[in-house]
Design a protein around this motif. Structure first.
Motif, PDB file in Angstrom:
ATOM      1  N   ASP A 181      -2.536  10.720  -6.198  1.00 15.95           N
ATOM      2  CA  ASP A 181      -1.402  10.303  -7.009  1.00 15.95           C
ATOM      3  C   ASP A 181      -1.542   8.870  -7.513  1.00 15.95           C
ATOM      4  OD1 ASP A 181       0.093  12.655  -7.061  1.00 15.95           O
ATOM      5  OD2 ASP A 181       1.060  12.204  -5.143  1.00 15.95           O
ATOM      6  N   ILE A 182      -0.787   8.602  -8.599  1.00 16.61           N
ATOM      7  CA  ILE A 182      -0.803   7.305  -9.274  1.00 16.61           C
ATOM      8  C   ILE A 182       0.632   6.904  -9.591  1.00 16.61           C
ATOM      9  CG2 ILE A 182      -1.469   6.119 -11.423  1.00 16.61           C
ATOM     10  CD1 ILE A 182      -3.837   8.174 -11.558  1.00 16.61           C
ATOM     11  N   SER A 190       2.256  10.259 -11.422  1.00 12.98           N
ATOM     12  CA  SER A 190       1.643  11.589 -11.455  1.00 12.98           C
ATOM     13  C   SER A 190       2.310  12.544 -10.474  1.00 12.98           C
ATOM     14  CB  SER A 190       0.146  11.474 -11.132  1.00 12.98           C
ATOM     15  OG  SER A 190      -0.028  11.002  -9.806  1.00 12.98           O
ATOM     16  N   PHE A 191       3.387  12.110  -9.855  1.00 16.67           N
ATOM     17  CA  PHE A 191       4.118  12.904  -8.863  1.00 16.67           C
ATOM     18  C   PHE A 191       5.612  12.743  -9.142  1.00 16.67           C
ATOM     19  CE2 PHE A 191       3.570   8.645  -7.370  1.00 16.67           C
ATOM     20  CZ  PHE A 191       4.745   8.318  -6.728  1.00 16.67           C
ATOM     21  N   PRO A 192       6.460  13.595  -8.583  1.00 16.42           N
ATOM     22  CA  PRO A 192       7.897  13.485  -8.840  1.00 16.42           C
ATOM     23  C   PRO A 192       8.472  12.159  -8.336  1.00 16.42           C
ATOM     24  CG  PRO A 192       7.366  15.644  -7.949  1.00 16.42           C
ATOM     25  CD  PRO A 192       6.121  14.802  -7.815  1.00 16.42           C
ATOM     26  N   LEU A 193       9.162  11.455  -9.216  1.00 16.29           N
ATOM     27  CA  LEU A 193       9.787  10.185  -8.847  1.00 16.29           C
ATOM     28  C   LEU A 193      11.143  10.437  -8.190  1.00 16.29           C
ATOM     29  CD1 LEU A 193       9.155   8.063 -12.068  1.00 16.29           C
ATOM     30  CD2 LEU A 193       8.275   7.582  -9.768  1.00 16.29           C
ATOM     31  N   LEU A 242      -2.551   3.328  -6.337  1.00 16.65           N
ATOM     32  CA  LEU A 242      -3.372   4.541  -6.275  1.00 16.65           C
ATOM     33  C   LEU A 242      -3.251   5.117  -4.876  1.00 16.65           C
ATOM     34  CD1 LEU A 242      -6.631   3.238  -8.034  1.00 16.65           C
ATOM     35  CD2 LEU A 242      -4.635   4.353  -9.082  1.00 16.65           C
ATOM     36  N   GLY A 243      -3.157   6.421  -4.787  1.00 20.99           N
ATOM     37  CA  GLY A 243      -2.995   7.076  -3.493  1.00 20.99           C
ATOM     38  C   GLY A 243      -4.184   6.938  -2.570  1.00 20.99           C
ATOM     39  N   GLY A 273      -4.509   3.867   3.360  1.00 18.75           N
ATOM     40  CA  GLY A 273      -5.264   4.636   2.379  1.00 18.75           C
ATOM     41  C   GLY A 273      -5.002   4.221   0.948  1.00 18.75           C
ATOM     42  N   GLN A 274      -3.830   3.680   0.658  1.00 16.26           N
ATOM     43  CA  GLN A 274      -3.490   3.313  -0.713  1.00 16.26           C
ATOM     44  C   GLN A 274      -4.116   1.986  -1.114  1.00 16.26           C
ATOM     45  OE1 GLN A 274       0.769   3.416  -1.270  1.00 16.26           O
ATOM     46  NE2 GLN A 274       0.868   5.633  -0.987  1.00 16.26           N
TER      47      GLN A 274
END
Length: 152
Positions: free
Chosen positions: A65-66, A43-46, A129-130, A108-109
């Motif tokens: 993000d995932i 869900s974010f830029p790789l 998962l973020g 947190g992840q």
């Protein structure tokens, strides 16, 4: 949505997400494992440079993000005890995630590792998962993505 397909794996990548499917040929890793194909969808830029299980990418994740990785092992792994579970799981729950399931622990992840065989092919589904605390809000997005994955 855009469709990615390669080496008998296909997925619908949601709008605003990124994805890639790499491989198709067997390759020995430094761990001794054999890698055939890997899929990364996030869900974010790789980042261009990232490890098979997302190292280099997970460090960039925000709380919402995932990262979903489908990692295929060589044919010798199919049906072995580690890969005895049949089929890609399509419905994950909060109980499936654990902070200790991460390849690289980041505060947190939370993560999930599930080994399985489908169509005679051995895989690991690895999801990061973020936020462990907010996993109930993130998991439906993962399940929507998993519903689109095809393995042939």
């Amino acid at each position: 949505m855009s469709r990615l397909a390669r080496s008998g794996i296909a997925v619908e990548v949601p709008a605003g997400w990124e994805g890639s499917i790499d491989g198709g040929e067997l390759r020995q890793l430094s761990s001794g494992s054999i890698e055939a194909t890997r899929m990364h969808v996030s869900s974010f830029p790789l980042p261009v440079e990232r490890g098979s299980f997302g190292s280099g990418a997970t460090e960039l994740m925000a709380a919402d993000d995932i990262l979903v990785v489908l990692f295929e092992y060589g044919p010798e792994s199919a049906g072995t005890p580690l890969f005895a579970s049949q089929g890609l799981p399509r419905r994950l729950s909060t109980d499936d995630f654990d902070r200790n399931a991460l390849q690289h622990a980041i505060p947190g992840q939370t993560g999930l590792q599930h080994f399985f065989t489908e169509r005679g092919r051995a895989f690991c589904l690895y999801v990061v998962l973020g936020s462990h605390i907010d996993r109930a809000e993130l998991i439906p997005r993962v399940n929507d993505l998993l519903a689109t994955v095809e393995i042939s």
